[in-house]
Design an enzyme around this catalytic site. Sequence first.
Site, PDB file in Angstrom:
ATOM      1  N   SER A 145       0.852  -1.185   0.000  1.00  0.00           N
ATOM      2  CA  SER A 145       0.000   0.000   0.000  1.00  0.00           C
ATOM      3  C   SER A 145       0.889   1.236   0.000  1.00  0.00           C
ATOM      4  CB  SER A 145      -0.874   0.021   1.252  1.00  0.00           C
ATOM      5  OG  SER A 145      -1.548   1.260   1.370  1.00  0.00           O
ATOM      6  N   TYR A 157      -2.645  -0.743  10.165  1.00  0.00           N
ATOM      7  CA  TYR A 157      -2.563  -0.982   8.714  1.00  0.00           C
ATOM      8  C   TYR A 157      -1.212  -0.531   8.177  1.00  0.00           C
ATOM      9  CZ  TYR A 157      -4.033  -0.957   3.793  1.00  0.00           C
ATOM     10  OH  TYR A 157      -4.147  -1.182   2.440  1.00  0.00           O
TER      11      TYR A 157
HETATM   12  P1  NAD Z   1     -11.382  -5.362  -0.579  1.00  0.00           P
HETATM   13  O1  NAD Z   1     -11.856  -5.174   0.815  1.00  0.00           O
HETATM   14  O2  NAD Z   1     -12.337  -5.215  -1.694  1.00  0.00           O
HETATM   15  O3  NAD Z   1     -10.679  -6.782  -0.763  1.00  0.00           O
HETATM   16  C1  NAD Z   1      -9.977  -7.431   0.249  1.00  0.00           C
HETATM   17  C2  NAD Z   1     -10.414  -8.877   0.230  1.00  0.00           C
HETATM   18  O4  NAD Z   1      -9.655  -9.588   1.208  1.00  0.00           O
HETATM   19  C3  NAD Z   1     -11.899  -9.050   0.583  1.00  0.00           C
HETATM   20  O5  NAD Z   1     -12.557  -9.770  -0.448  1.00  0.00           O
HETATM   21  C4  NAD Z   1     -11.871  -9.815   1.885  1.00  0.00           C
HETATM   22  O6  NAD Z   1     -12.940 -10.726   2.053  1.00  0.00           O
HETATM   23  C5  NAD Z   1     -10.533 -10.527   1.778  1.00  0.00           C
HETATM   24  N1  NAD Z   1     -10.049 -10.968   3.089  1.00  0.00           N
HETATM   25  C6  NAD Z   1     -10.088 -10.304   4.268  1.00  0.00           C
HETATM   26  N2  NAD Z   1      -9.594 -11.076   5.240  1.00  0.00           N
HETATM   27  C7  NAD Z   1      -9.233 -12.249   4.667  1.00  0.00           C
HETATM   28  C8  NAD Z   1      -8.678 -13.447   5.160  1.00  0.00           C
HETATM   29  N3  NAD Z   1      -8.391 -13.608   6.467  1.00  0.00           N
HETATM   30  N4  NAD Z   1      -8.442 -14.452   4.292  1.00  0.00           N
HETATM   31  C9  NAD Z   1      -8.743 -14.300   2.982  1.00  0.00           C
HETATM   32  N5  NAD Z   1      -9.280 -13.205   2.449  1.00  0.00           N
HETATM   33  C10 NAD Z   1      -9.524 -12.182   3.301  1.00  0.00           C
HETATM   34  O7  NAD Z   1     -10.201  -4.324  -0.756  1.00  0.00           O
HETATM   35  P2  NAD Z   1      -9.177  -4.051  -1.939  1.00  0.00           P
HETATM   36  O8  NAD Z   1      -9.052  -2.601  -2.011  1.00  0.00           O
HETATM   37  O9  NAD Z   1      -9.508  -4.835  -3.157  1.00  0.00           O
HETATM   38  O10 NAD Z   1      -7.842  -4.610  -1.257  1.00  0.00           O
HETATM   39  C11 NAD Z   1      -6.967  -5.517  -1.885  1.00  0.00           C
HETATM   40  C12 NAD Z   1      -5.566  -5.294  -1.335  1.00  0.00           C
HETATM   41  O11 NAD Z   1      -5.123  -3.998  -1.750  1.00  0.00           O
HETATM   42  C13 NAD Z   1      -5.465  -5.293   0.188  1.00  0.00           C
HETATM   43  O12 NAD Z   1      -4.271  -5.936   0.570  1.00  0.00           O
HETATM   44  C14 NAD Z   1      -5.415  -3.828   0.541  1.00  0.00           C
HETATM   45  O13 NAD Z   1      -4.759  -3.605   1.764  1.00  0.00           O
HETATM   46  C15 NAD Z   1      -4.628  -3.299  -0.627  1.00  0.00           C
HETATM   47  N6  NAD Z   1      -4.776  -1.862  -0.863  1.00  0.00           N
HETATM   48  C16 NAD Z   1      -5.982  -1.306  -1.211  1.00  0.00           C
HETATM   49  C17 NAD Z   1      -6.048   0.051  -1.475  1.00  0.00           C
HETATM   50  C18 NAD Z   1      -7.306   0.739  -1.914  1.00  0.00           C
HETATM   51  O14 NAD Z   1      -7.307   1.975  -2.018  1.00  0.00           O
HETATM   52  N7  NAD Z   1      -8.396   0.028  -2.197  1.00  0.00           N
HETATM   53  C19 NAD Z   1      -4.908   0.847  -1.349  1.00  0.00           C
HETATM   54  C20 NAD Z   1      -3.720   0.252  -0.985  1.00  0.00           C
HETATM   55  C21 NAD Z   1      -3.660  -1.102  -0.760  1.00  0.00           C
END
Ligand code: NAD
Length: 274
Positions: A145, A157
């Site tokens: 991230s 986080y």
């Molecule tokens: P999201 O919440 O849509 O997806 C995250 C997924 O992880 C969900 O489907 C959730 O059910 C799953 N999850 C949670 N706990 C879990 C577990 N114990 N085992 C298996 N699956 C689990 O969010 P996203 O934005 O698609 O996030 C994807 C990745 O990108 C994450 O690692 C997040 O930290 C990172 N990220 C997102 C952003 C953003 O702006 N959306 C920015 C930086 C990093």
Amino acid sequence: MSDVDAASGYPGLPGRTVVVTGAAGGQGAAEAILLDSLGARVVATDLGSDRPAVYEGTHVTYRPLDVSNEDHWTALAADLAQTLGGEPLKGLVNNAGITHRARLGQTARADWDRVFAVNVTGAMLGIQALAPLMARGSSIVNVGSAAGLTAHYTAAYTSSKWALRGLTHVAATEYGPRGIRANIVHPGFIETPMTDAAPQAMREAQLALTPLERMGHPGEVSSVVAFLLSDAAAYVSGAEIPIDGAFTSSSGVKYMADRIAAGTPSAVRPSLEG
Ligand code: NAD
């Protein structure tokens, strides 16, 4: 590498198996669907028991897997060893992640542990379980991230994503001699279910500090993840790639640049007039 593979821009993926975690929606689903369209055999995993509707019309296989549960990883590795039939696993995308919007002084120990269990330990368990199925040309992509490069976001986080960077570099060092690559991408503000709940103030601040002046889309992360999994990135390992519209690159300087621009006669700032 065949010409047909190379023409896709993502050589080395067709017919090869890739595991994506946290792939019920958001970026994980975008990654799984893109990889499927590129001809990879995708095993998408997430917490829910049912195959998400987003995979209708694709070849994506869905499997429930809690990344923080060691037994789930052991079972997946055993099943993959059967289905791969001796062919190496091409890739693992440690995409699953959770956020926790509490400031340092208000972060409960249980929440801290929960975030680390998914964002750091989950990736570590996945690498430990699946690396034995990998070989030369395999690729691990961790999803970090922009928060893992700065200190603008909340404690658990942010700390977990900084830790994931360390894990990535250790994996690149340890597995490099086996020809296995490990990299990490750092999305900025991407429109997904995770950011749906972000406070308006955070959205506004993010936009104000992002030189491209917009949020990102899941497809803009998945294309980089697919590149890192593919043989087009055959000599890329131990790299950290921000996908954030230059948010971390400018590291707040956009605010100052905009203030300076606002107070500068237009004659000497033509490039800012668009
Ligand atoms: P999201 O919440 O849509 O997806 C995250 C997924 O992880 C969900 O489907 C959730 O059910 C799953 N999850 C949670 N706990 C879990 C577990 N114990 N085992 C298996 N699956 C689990 O969010 P996203 O934005 O698609 O996030 C994807 C990745 O990108 C994450 O690692 C997040 O930290 C990172 N990220 C997102 C952003 C953003 O702006 N959306 C920015 C930086 C990093």
